[in-house]
Write an enzyme that holds these catalytic residues in place. Structure first.
Site, PDB file in Angstrom:
ATOM      1  N   LYS A 131       5.485 -25.990 -36.292  1.00  0.00           N
ATOM      2  CA  LYS A 131       4.853 -25.801 -37.612  1.00  0.00           C
ATOM      3  C   LYS A 131       4.367 -27.120 -38.203  1.00  0.00           C
ATOM      4  O   LYS A 131       3.244 -27.201 -38.711  1.00  0.00           O
ATOM      5  CB  LYS A 131       5.850 -25.145 -38.577  1.00  0.00           C
ATOM      6  CG  LYS A 131       6.229 -23.725 -38.235  1.00  0.00           C
ATOM      7  CD  LYS A 131       7.135 -23.121 -39.293  1.00  0.00           C
ATOM      8  CE  LYS A 131       8.453 -23.848 -39.445  1.00  0.00           C
ATOM      9  NZ  LYS A 131       9.305 -23.776 -38.236  1.00  0.00           N
ATOM     10  N   THR A 132       5.220 -28.139 -38.175  1.00  0.00           N
ATOM     11  CA  THR A 132       4.844 -29.404 -38.809  1.00  0.00           C
ATOM     12  C   THR A 132       3.631 -30.018 -38.128  1.00  0.00           C
ATOM     13  O   THR A 132       2.670 -30.446 -38.793  1.00  0.00           O
ATOM     14  CB  THR A 132       6.032 -30.384 -38.779  1.00  0.00           C
ATOM     15  OG1 THR A 132       7.125 -29.819 -39.504  1.00  0.00           O
ATOM     16  CG2 THR A 132       5.652 -31.720 -39.406  1.00  0.00           C
ATOM     17  N   GLU A 174       2.966 -25.562 -44.441  1.00  0.00           N
ATOM     18  CA  GLU A 174       4.020 -25.209 -43.496  1.00  0.00           C
ATOM     19  C   GLU A 174       4.978 -24.247 -44.197  1.00  0.00           C
ATOM     20  O   GLU A 174       5.464 -24.540 -45.294  1.00  0.00           O
ATOM     21  CB  GLU A 174       4.754 -26.479 -43.051  1.00  0.00           C
ATOM     22  CG  GLU A 174       5.930 -26.231 -42.135  1.00  0.00           C
ATOM     23  CD  GLU A 174       6.583 -27.521 -41.659  1.00  0.00           C
ATOM     24  OE1 GLU A 174       7.703 -27.450 -41.145  1.00  0.00           O
ATOM     25  OE2 GLU A 174       5.962 -28.601 -41.803  1.00  0.00           O
TER      26      GLU A 174
END
Length: 469
Positions: A131-132, A174
């Site tokens: 995600k990051t 995110e």
């Protein structure tokens, strides 16, 4: 093209403080909460916060004009309109009790993220892994393409010098599945990277009881989006995305709407061709090794294309991107060996990081710190198997992350399984001074040393490379 320099979190003209709502953020030194603080301040909100200990992040916030108190105190809620707190904060916490008694609204972090997602065209990145990096790549690609995104990231993005970006374009965020509140959020475009069994079980206040419950949360989130862009290479995502109004896919799989083809990996990254429904969009490159980073970059290019951004400009921005903090972060060198730090802490992430290290063509030497007793109990055989492809593994003790130790759960479960599987280069080495001495004596120009884990193992990478923490 948008100026790539970081913007000040202070708007050019701020309203009278007496006319602004006052938000107080508990745990403001956290990577996510500090980003909230910056985004709120940019909207003209009066912001303050507190955390147990001062840190580099809290010091940065103070320099940006956001007051931060050390420690927690019921007095912090005096004059506050909204108190932001994680669902993990106990309901009988003195600050929460004082806030309720004073009539202060107590708002969960996820509710605040929901407000930001609803306020403008938005992209929510969800999944168990990546995600990051994917969120960072989307924001960087959009910025390169002139779309001026705002961003909320769970890591420091070098291009922004921050975990938040202020912009007038789409809001890219995110969305952390470890907080069950994420399932209630809605966004315009959901990017769904993968779904596994992380953040499941135990007594964590925000964790999921079962993987089935967590995956139902994923399905609810993407079903509430106007469209979902899911990874076609990850089994089960098409089914979990079935409730979305519009479904698009990305990956290497035949038939993916956005497809990465003709991958040409090298020691520093991968060049590939991007196809949109079978037609070439152009060439792209990601300057981070590993197939997982090709997929992350492909998702970023797909999202930028969906929002009308120029492909060539987006691809050029991604080619220069070197990753957010602690995601394949090149720290420096030791005796000619490349020193890299990576946040990988569960089996899938560890396997991806080891594969990325192997792509460099160097001897792969990993310093691994298992994270949490419960996670280690649930996955130590898979962790051991994921590390088998490394040439050498030095195992530290488990990072407890405030958990109570579980009898019988120890880092040697990983090393013993690896040894029994035939690995001759694994050692349990809990003395960090010994780790540093050994690597300083043995590191050479043909090596890559990767410090790996979600705890404080990153400090060793700085010590090995001789750079400041």
């Amino acid at each position: 093209m948008t100026d790539s320099s970081p913007r000040s979190p202070e708007p050019a003209s701020r309203p009278d403080p007496l006319s602004r709502p006052h938000y107080h953020l508990m745990g403001i030194g956290g990577i996510g909460v500090s980003a909230f603080a910056r985004l709120l301040a940019a909207r003209g909100v009066q912001v303050s916060g507190c955390d147990e200990q001062p840190s580099e992040l809290t010091e940065q916030l103070v320099r940006e004009g956001i007051p931060v108190a050390t420690g927690h105190d019921p007095a912090h809620v005096q004059g506050v309109d909204v108190l932001i707190a994680s669902e993990a904060v106990p309901k009988d916490h003195p600050e929460l009790v004082a806030a309720r008694a004073a009539g202060v609204e107590v708002r969960p972090r996820m509710a605040l993220l929901g407000e930001l997602l609803r306020a403008s065209p938005s992209v929510g990145v969800v999944g168990t892994h990546g995600k990051t990096t994917t969120t960072s790549m989307i924001a960087v690609a959009m910025q390169g393409a002139g779309l001026d995104p705002a961003a909320f990231v769970g890591g420091i993005v070098p291009e922004f010098g921050s975990n938040a970006r202020l912009g007038e374009g789409p809001f890219v965020a995110e969305v952390d599945e470890s907080d069950r509140g994420f399932a209630a959020l809605a966004c315009e475009t959901a990017v769904f990277t993968n779904a596994e069994d992380d953040h499941v079980g135990g007594n964590q206040a925000t964790y999921w009881e079962t993987v089935e419950e967590q995956h139902a949360g994923f399905a609810r989130f993407v079903g509430q989006a106007r469209r979902v862009l899911y990874c076609a290479d990850w089994p089960g995502l098409a089914e979990l995305s079935a409730g979305a109004r519009e479904r698009l896919s990305y990956g290497q799989a035949e038939g993916a709407d956005y497809r990465a083809a003709d991958l040409r990996p090298d020691a520093d990254g991968t060049t590939f061709t991007v196809l949109r429904r079978g037609e070439p969009l152009g060439e792209a490159r990601v300057g981070l090794p590993g197939t997982h980073n090709v997929l992350n970059a492909l998702a970023a290019l797909a999202v930028t294309d969906l929002y009308g951004g120029d492909f060539g400009a987006a691809a050029a921005a991604l080619a220069a991107f070197r990753g957010p903090g602690r995601r394949w972060q090149r720290i420096g060198e030791l005796n000619g060996a490349l020193v890299v730090d990576d946040y990988a802490h569960n089996a899938t992430k560890v396997a991806a990081a080891v594969q990325a290290a192997r792509q460099t063509g160097r001897r792969v030497r990993v310093v691994f710190q298992p994270h949490r007793y419960l996670r280690t109990q649930q996955s130590w055989p898979r962790l051991a198997d994921a590390l088998m492809a490394a040439d050498e593994v030095l195992l530290l003790d488990i990072a407890a992350a405030s958990e109570t130790p579980i009898p019988g759960i120890h880092a040697t479960l990983v090393s013993d399984r690896m040894s029994q599987g035939g690995h001759t280069g694994v050692r349990y080495l809990p003395d960090r001074g010994e780790v540093v001495r050994y690597l300083r004596e043995t590191a050479g120009a043909g090596d890559i040393i990767v410090t790996m884990g979600a705890g404080d193992v990153w400090k060793l990478s700085r010590e090995l490379a001789g750079v400041g923490a």
